[in-house]
Motif scaffolding. Structure first.
Motif, PDB file in Angstrom:
ATOM      1  N   UNK A  31       0.842  -1.192   0.000  1.00 38.78           N
ATOM      2  CA  UNK A  31       0.000   0.000   0.000  1.00 38.78           C
ATOM      3  C   UNK A  31       0.878   1.244   0.000  1.00 38.78           C
ATOM      4  N   UNK A  32       0.289   2.351  -0.433  1.00 37.58           N
ATOM      5  CA  UNK A  32       0.954   3.650  -0.335  1.00 37.58           C
ATOM      6  C   UNK A  32       0.180   4.531   0.637  1.00 37.58           C
ATOM      7  N   UNK A  33       0.924   5.161   1.548  1.00 35.72           N
ATOM      8  CA  UNK A  33       0.387   6.098   2.517  1.00 35.72           C
ATOM      9  C   UNK A  33       1.032   7.463   2.280  1.00 35.72           C
ATOM     10  N   UNK A  34       0.421   8.501   2.860  1.00 41.41           N
ATOM     11  CA  UNK A  34       1.107   9.775   2.912  1.00 41.41           C
ATOM     12  C   UNK A  34       2.246   9.683   3.922  1.00 41.41           C
ATOM     13  N   UNK A  35       3.258  10.502   3.729  1.00 38.43           N
ATOM     14  CA  UNK A  35       4.456  10.447   4.562  1.00 38.43           C
ATOM     15  C   UNK A  35       4.143  10.719   6.026  1.00 38.43           C
ATOM     16  N   UNK A  36       4.975  10.169   6.902  1.00 37.54           N
ATOM     17  CA  UNK A  36       4.788  10.326   8.338  1.00 37.54           C
ATOM     18  C   UNK A  36       5.164  11.714   8.837  1.00 37.54           C
ATOM     19  N   UNK A  37       6.132  12.344   8.186  1.00 38.70           N
ATOM     20  CA  UNK A  37       6.750  13.531   8.747  1.00 38.70           C
ATOM     21  C   UNK A  37       6.527  14.809   7.948  1.00 38.70           C
ATOM     22  N   UNK A  41       1.014  15.843  -1.469  1.00 38.52           N
ATOM     23  CA  UNK A  41      -0.140  15.617  -2.347  1.00 38.52           C
ATOM     24  C   UNK A  41      -0.152  14.197  -2.906  1.00 38.52           C
ATOM     25  N   UNK A  42       1.031  13.658  -3.163  1.00 34.62           N
ATOM     26  CA  UNK A  42       1.153  12.315  -3.725  1.00 34.62           C
ATOM     27  C   UNK A  42       1.788  11.397  -2.679  1.00 34.62           C
ATOM     28  N   UNK A  43       1.142  10.287  -2.339  1.00 37.03           N
ATOM     29  CA  UNK A  43       1.689   9.419  -1.293  1.00 37.03           C
ATOM     30  C   UNK A  43       3.021   8.798  -1.693  1.00 37.03           C
ATOM     31  N   UNK A  44       3.995   8.863  -0.789  1.00 35.64           N
ATOM     32  CA  UNK A  44       5.326   8.345  -1.085  1.00 35.64           C
ATOM     33  C   UNK A  44       5.799   7.303  -0.077  1.00 35.64           C
ATOM     34  N   UNK A  45       4.940   6.976   0.877  1.00 35.67           N
ATOM     35  CA  UNK A  45       5.317   6.044   1.941  1.00 35.67           C
ATOM     36  C   UNK A  45       4.778   4.658   1.577  1.00 35.67           C
ATOM     37  N   UNK A  46       5.675   3.771   1.144  1.00 36.83           N
ATOM     38  CA  UNK A  46       5.293   2.444   0.654  1.00 36.83           C
ATOM     39  C   UNK A  46       5.384   1.410   1.778  1.00 36.83           C
ATOM     40  N   UNK A  47       4.313   0.658   1.966  1.00 37.50           N
ATOM     41  CA  UNK A  47       4.255  -0.340   3.033  1.00 37.50           C
ATOM     42  C   UNK A  47       4.111  -1.736   2.424  1.00 37.50           C
ATOM     43  N   UNK A  69       6.951   4.201  15.387  1.00 32.44           N
ATOM     44  CA  UNK A  69       6.547   4.793  16.664  1.00 32.44           C
ATOM     45  C   UNK A  69       7.561   5.852  17.104  1.00 32.44           C
ATOM     46  N   UNK A  70       8.834   5.552  16.912  1.00 32.32           N
ATOM     47  CA  UNK A  70       9.860   6.537  17.262  1.00 32.32           C
ATOM     48  C   UNK A  70       9.677   7.837  16.479  1.00 32.32           C
ATOM     49  N   UNK A  71       9.373   7.703  15.189  1.00 32.88           N
ATOM     50  CA  UNK A  71       9.174   8.880  14.347  1.00 32.88           C
ATOM     51  C   UNK A  71       7.948   9.671  14.799  1.00 32.88           C
ATOM     52  N   UNK A 163      -7.567  14.889   7.408  1.00 30.90           N
ATOM     53  CA  UNK A 163      -6.870  15.681   8.414  1.00 30.90           C
ATOM     54  C   UNK A 163      -5.408  15.722   7.991  1.00 30.90           C
ATOM     55  N   UNK A 164      -4.555  16.187   8.823  1.00 28.25           N
ATOM     56  CA  UNK A 164      -3.160  16.360   8.428  1.00 28.25           C
ATOM     57  C   UNK A 164      -2.513  15.040   8.043  1.00 28.25           C
ATOM     58  N   UNK A 165      -2.982  13.929   8.636  1.00 24.50           N
ATOM     59  CA  UNK A 165      -2.294  12.652   8.466  1.00 24.50           C
ATOM     60  C   UNK A 165      -3.064  11.610   7.665  1.00 24.50           C
ATOM     61  N   UNK A 166      -4.317  11.854   7.340  1.00 20.35           N
ATOM     62  CA  UNK A 166      -5.082  10.792   6.683  1.00 20.35           C
ATOM     63  C   UNK A 166      -6.001  11.332   5.598  1.00 20.35           C
ATOM     64  N   UNK A 167      -6.316  10.430   4.684  1.00 22.61           N
ATOM     65  CA  UNK A 167      -7.192  10.747   3.558  1.00 22.61           C
ATOM     66  C   UNK A 167      -7.951   9.478   3.217  1.00 22.61           C
ATOM     67  N   UNK A 168      -9.194   9.357   3.698  1.00 25.39           N
ATOM     68  CA  UNK A 168      -9.963   8.131   3.503  1.00 25.39           C
ATOM     69  C   UNK A 168     -11.403   8.475   3.140  1.00 25.39           C
ATOM     70  N   UNK A 169     -12.142   7.459   2.751  1.00 24.71           N
ATOM     71  CA  UNK A 169     -13.575   7.584   2.525  1.00 24.71           C
ATOM     72  C   UNK A 169     -14.275   6.491   3.316  1.00 24.71           C
ATOM     73  N   UNK A 170     -15.235   6.869   4.134  1.00 25.87           N
ATOM     74  CA  UNK A 170     -16.065   5.898   4.837  1.00 25.87           C
ATOM     75  C   UNK A 170     -17.348   5.708   4.048  1.00 25.87           C
TER      76      UNK A 170
END
Length: 280
Positions: A31-37, A41-47, A69-71, A163-170
């Motif tokens: 999956x791709x997430x938005x960065x932690x830090x 606009x484009x997710x770069x955090x690959x899980x 968690x440390x980050x 919000x600052x950290x997430x982008x989802x649809x319920x």
């Protein structure tokens, strides 16, 4: 349990969800997430759910559950381990909730005016705080955990949450059509996301609010708009200046008459909101 066992057995998805991070794009294994830090606009955090590890393409840094968690908490490895004690160690690293189950496994607790300081600050950072009445503060439970965000409903009563950290649809993904009884000229303005819509409403004077508005909420929803767009005499497009936005623009231009491409206004920027945020 030692560090290596924790890295293997605590679900990286669960850890990210505990910080209100959810996938923007995903398949069965990755999956791709938005960065932690940083905001992007484009997710770069690959899980990688199989390996239970992540990689940030923006910084070149690799992550496991402990370093995540440390980050996020800006803490030592010892304190990160204490944080991870609350997780179910029986979870296998490749466990995955199917999207169809995820969409059902939530409940909305409360809808209200935007009041949370973090959400107020986020709207201000995007320069759309003046339009806070067009969105709602939403508190919800997803997979047993409580979250909050900025909510914007679509035509199928699904809700886009940011919000600052997430982008989802319920709920069900769909477009949002906002009709205006003062629209005598049969004009419609089209956006990809609701932050661009809020930006446009922030730019326009209230007396000029005389068009209908269509927010796609995703270019993948283009197949839903034919019955909507064919009713209008003029279509103004405020789409993103990326590959998806350009493809969507070309499809609409070929299919309908009197289509205006307004993306030249923010040429050199990804979208209308990014351009507007650079203005004083």
């Amino acid at each position: 349990m030692n560090c290596e066992k924790i890295k293997e057995r605590v679900s990286i998805r669960a850890v990210l969800e505990s910080f209100n991070f959810f996938p923007v794009k995903e398949n069965q294994k990755t999956a791709f997430y938005f960065a932690l830090d940083r905001e992007e606009k484009t997710p770069s955090f690959s899980v990688d759910f199989v390996k239970n590890k992540a990689f940030d393409f923006g910084t070149g840094k690799s992550y496991d559950v402990i370093s995540i968690v440390q980050q996020m908490n800006q803490c030592s490895a010892f304190d990160a381990l204490k944080y991870l004690e609350k997780f179910d160690f029986s979870i296998q690293k490749n466990d995955r909730i199917e999207e169809s189950d995820r969409s059902k496994n939530y409940s909305i607790i409360k809808l209200s005016e935007i009041q949370h300081p973090a959400l107020i600050q986020y709207l201000k950072s995007r320069k759309v705080y003046e339009q806070k009445d067009l969105v709602q503060e939403i508190e919800y439970i997803l997979n047993g955990k409580k979250y909050f965000g900025i909510g914007f409903f679509n035509n199928s009563e699904g809700v886009e949450i940011r919000n600052k950290n997430s982008k989802i649809c319920l709920g069900k993904k769909d477009v949002t059509l906002i009709e205006n009884e003062r629209n005598k000229n049969r004009e419609i303005v089209v956006f990809e996301g609701f932050f661009d819509y809020l930006t446009y409403r922030n730019i326009e004077k209230i007396e000029n609010f005389n068009s209908d508005y269509l927010i796609l909420n995703s270019t993948a929803m283009l197949f839903k708009v034919d019955e909507i767009l064919k009713k209008y005499d003029k279509i103004s497009l405020f789409l993103d200046n990326d590959a998806n936005g350009k493809t969507t623009k070309e499809i609409i231009q070929k299919k309908y008459k009197n289509v205006e491409d307004c993306s030249l206004l923010y040429l050199g920027f990804k979208d209308l909101n990014e351009w507007f945020c650079t203005k004083k």
